[in-house]
Scaffold this motif. Structure first.
Motif, PDB file in Angstrom:
ATOM      1  N   VAL A 253       0.873  -1.303  -0.007  1.00 34.04           N
ATOM      2  CA  VAL A 253       0.190  -0.121   0.020  1.00 34.04           C
ATOM      3  C   VAL A 253       0.870   1.348  -0.014  1.00 34.04           C
ATOM      4  O   VAL A 253       0.134   2.384  -0.100  1.00 34.04           O
ATOM      5  N   ILE A 254       2.196   1.093   0.168  1.00 31.87           N
ATOM      6  CA  ILE A 254       2.958   2.407   0.341  1.00 31.87           C
ATOM      7  C   ILE A 254       3.002   3.146  -1.134  1.00 31.87           C
ATOM      8  O   ILE A 254       3.000   4.380  -1.049  1.00 31.87           O
ATOM      9  N   PRO A 255       2.961   2.564  -2.399  1.00 33.83           N
ATOM     10  CA  PRO A 255       2.885   3.022  -3.411  1.00 33.83           C
ATOM     11  C   PRO A 255       1.642   3.851  -3.537  1.00 33.83           C
ATOM     12  O   PRO A 255       1.737   5.118  -4.175  1.00 33.83           O
ATOM     13  N   VAL A 256       0.601   3.337  -3.038  1.00 33.48           N
ATOM     14  CA  VAL A 256      -0.616   3.964  -2.992  1.00 33.48           C
ATOM     15  C   VAL A 256      -0.749   5.265  -2.333  1.00 33.48           C
ATOM     16  O   VAL A 256      -1.168   6.252  -2.709  1.00 33.48           O
ATOM     17  N   PHE A 257      -0.211   5.061  -1.017  1.00 34.36           N
ATOM     18  CA  PHE A 257      -0.241   6.375  -0.189  1.00 34.36           C
ATOM     19  C   PHE A 257       0.555   7.489  -0.723  1.00 34.36           C
ATOM     20  O   PHE A 257       0.298   8.474  -0.637  1.00 34.36           O
ATOM     21  N   VAL A 258       1.674   6.991  -1.326  1.00 32.52           N
ATOM     22  CA  VAL A 258       2.552   7.999  -1.979  1.00 32.52           C
ATOM     23  C   VAL A 258       1.934   8.746  -3.335  1.00 32.52           C
ATOM     24  O   VAL A 258       2.037   9.818  -3.311  1.00 32.52           O
ATOM     25  N   ALA A 259       1.391   7.868  -3.980  1.00 37.28           N
ATOM     26  CA  ALA A 259       0.472   8.435  -5.043  1.00 37.28           C
ATOM     27  C   ALA A 259      -0.581   9.562  -4.653  1.00 37.28           C
ATOM     28  O   ALA A 259      -0.546  10.663  -5.107  1.00 37.28           O
ATOM     29  N   ILE A 260      -1.249   9.531  -3.389  1.00 35.95           N
ATOM     30  CA  ILE A 260      -2.381  10.086  -2.860  1.00 35.95           C
ATOM     31  C   ILE A 260      -1.704  11.268  -2.031  1.00 35.95           C
ATOM     32  O   ILE A 260      -2.116  12.388  -2.343  1.00 35.95           O
ATOM     33  N   PHE A 261      -0.417  10.922  -1.476  1.00 37.68           N
ATOM     34  CA  PHE A 261       0.135  12.334  -0.857  1.00 37.68           C
ATOM     35  C   PHE A 261       0.706  12.943  -1.861  1.00 37.68           C
ATOM     36  O   PHE A 261       0.601  14.529  -1.663  1.00 37.68           O
ATOM     37  N   SER A 262       1.113  12.611  -3.017  1.00 39.28           N
ATOM     38  CA  SER A 262       1.686  13.350  -4.019  1.00 39.28           C
ATOM     39  C   SER A 262       0.489  14.330  -4.789  1.00 39.28           C
ATOM     40  O   SER A 262       0.698  15.408  -5.014  1.00 39.28           O
ATOM     41  N   PHE A 263      -0.829  13.738  -4.660  1.00 44.34           N
ATOM     42  CA  PHE A 263      -1.788  14.658  -5.291  1.00 44.34           C
ATOM     43  C   PHE A 263      -2.107  15.637  -4.207  1.00 44.34           C
ATOM     44  O   PHE A 263      -2.380  16.812  -4.766  1.00 44.34           O
ATOM     45  N   PHE A 264      -2.052  15.351  -3.126  1.00 43.29           N
ATOM     46  CA  PHE A 264      -2.695  16.219  -2.052  1.00 43.29           C
ATOM     47  C   PHE A 264      -1.553  17.560  -1.704  1.00 43.29           C
ATOM     48  O   PHE A 264      -1.799  18.649  -1.672  1.00 43.29           O
TER      49      PHE A 264
END
Length: 308
Positions: A253-264
């Protein structure tokens, strides 16, 4: 019992949440300081905080001489070897590329978990891992231009992958005798001493001449508190209760979180491909945790015996 299970899995998920942010904080810290300087300050802060807090709340245990070698080995795998790979790797690859390489950890962990602790993995669980990793690739892979990265950076990130597996194997044994506060306090202290001579040789002169940066130092403090203390406390708890395989599965789930953090945080876009990837990761994680009847269990021992 059901509430306990939620706690165990929740602990692993929270650990991954904090570690996901570390990719962003590292990049901010690197604007002013070199990798070993960042890591040394991070470990020194986290060790000091952990010893004070653990002593105050009565959680600091005395380490037996017979376990000292294991604790040093634990510290060598992580933080020392892991940070050597991850920190220098992030000098050559982007956070998202590093995140997807880290997401391969669950694919290698079952072999170490079976060899050292005879942990079993069903075909459904293993398929779930593959599905989840495919979802990670969708999150970070650009269909139009592909995923180009420095071979050196990729190699360094894989050093971090292998060190994490070694860390989990040793950590599983340590949790039978020590609590998370004691383990984390000593591993960060020993890790800081391991980094000290390398820092003195390669970065000390430049670090001492570098002007103080409030933004970079704030990022290092966040790394110390959230990534080096809280994440490890939750991960240690998870490893002790549900084992190496099921704890490491959540790394996907780390890449998922990274993508979400990058968005916000970084205002990067999340297209339909990334949304699909996030969905696939979650689906794969559910499959990886699914239990089947014993006759469907995949035992690595049967594969080994078949080859002999």
């Amino acid at each position: 019992m059901k509430n306990k299970t939620i706690q165990y899995y929740g602990a692993a998920l929270i650990a991954m949440f904090f570690w996901s942010f570390s990719f962003v904080w590292f990049k901010i810290a690197y604007k002013s300081y070199e990798p070993m300087t960042v890591v040394l300050i991070r470990l020194s802060l986290s060790a000091a905080i952990m010893f004070v807090v653990s002593k105050v709340i009565g959680k600091l245990q005395a380490v037996k001489k017979s376990d000292l070698g294991l604790l040093i080995l634990l510290s060598f795998f992580e933080p020392f070897l892991y940070f050597m790979g991850e920190s220098f790797g992030l000098k050559y690859v982007s956070p998202t590329v590093a995140a997807v390489i880290v997401a391969t950890i669950p694919l290698f962990s079952p072999f170490a978990a079976w060899y050292f602790y005879k942990e079993k993995l069903s075909w459904t669980n293993f398929t779930g891992l593959l599905v989840s990793f495919f979802g990670c690739s969708l999150v970070v892979f650009d269909m139009s231009s592909g995923l180009s990265a420095s071979p050196l950076g990729i190699a360094l990130e894989f050093v971090a992958v292998l060190s994490t597996i070694g860390y989990a194997v040793v950590l599983k044994r340590m949790t039978t005798n020590y609590n998370g506060f004691t383990i984390i306090a000593y591993q960060n202290l020993f890790g800081a001493f391991m980094f000290l001579p390398f820092w003195g040789i390669f970065e000390a002169k430049e670090a001492l001449a570098t002007p103080f940066s409030a933004e970079a130092f704030a990022a290092i403090i966040k790394l110390a508190v959230f990534a080096s203390i809280l994440a490890f406390i939750f991960f240690t708890y998870s490893i002790r209760e549900i084992g190496i395989n099921k704890s490491n599965m959540f790394i996907n789930v780390i890449p998922v979180f990274v993508a979400i953090f990058s968005f916000f945080v970084l205002k990067e876009t999340i297209n339909s491909q990334k949304i699909t990837g996030i969905t696939v990761v979650i689906l794969g994680l559910f499959m990886a945790q699914f239990k089947r009847k014993k006759r469907w269990e995949w035992k690595l021992s049967s594969i080994t015996s078949a080859k002999s």
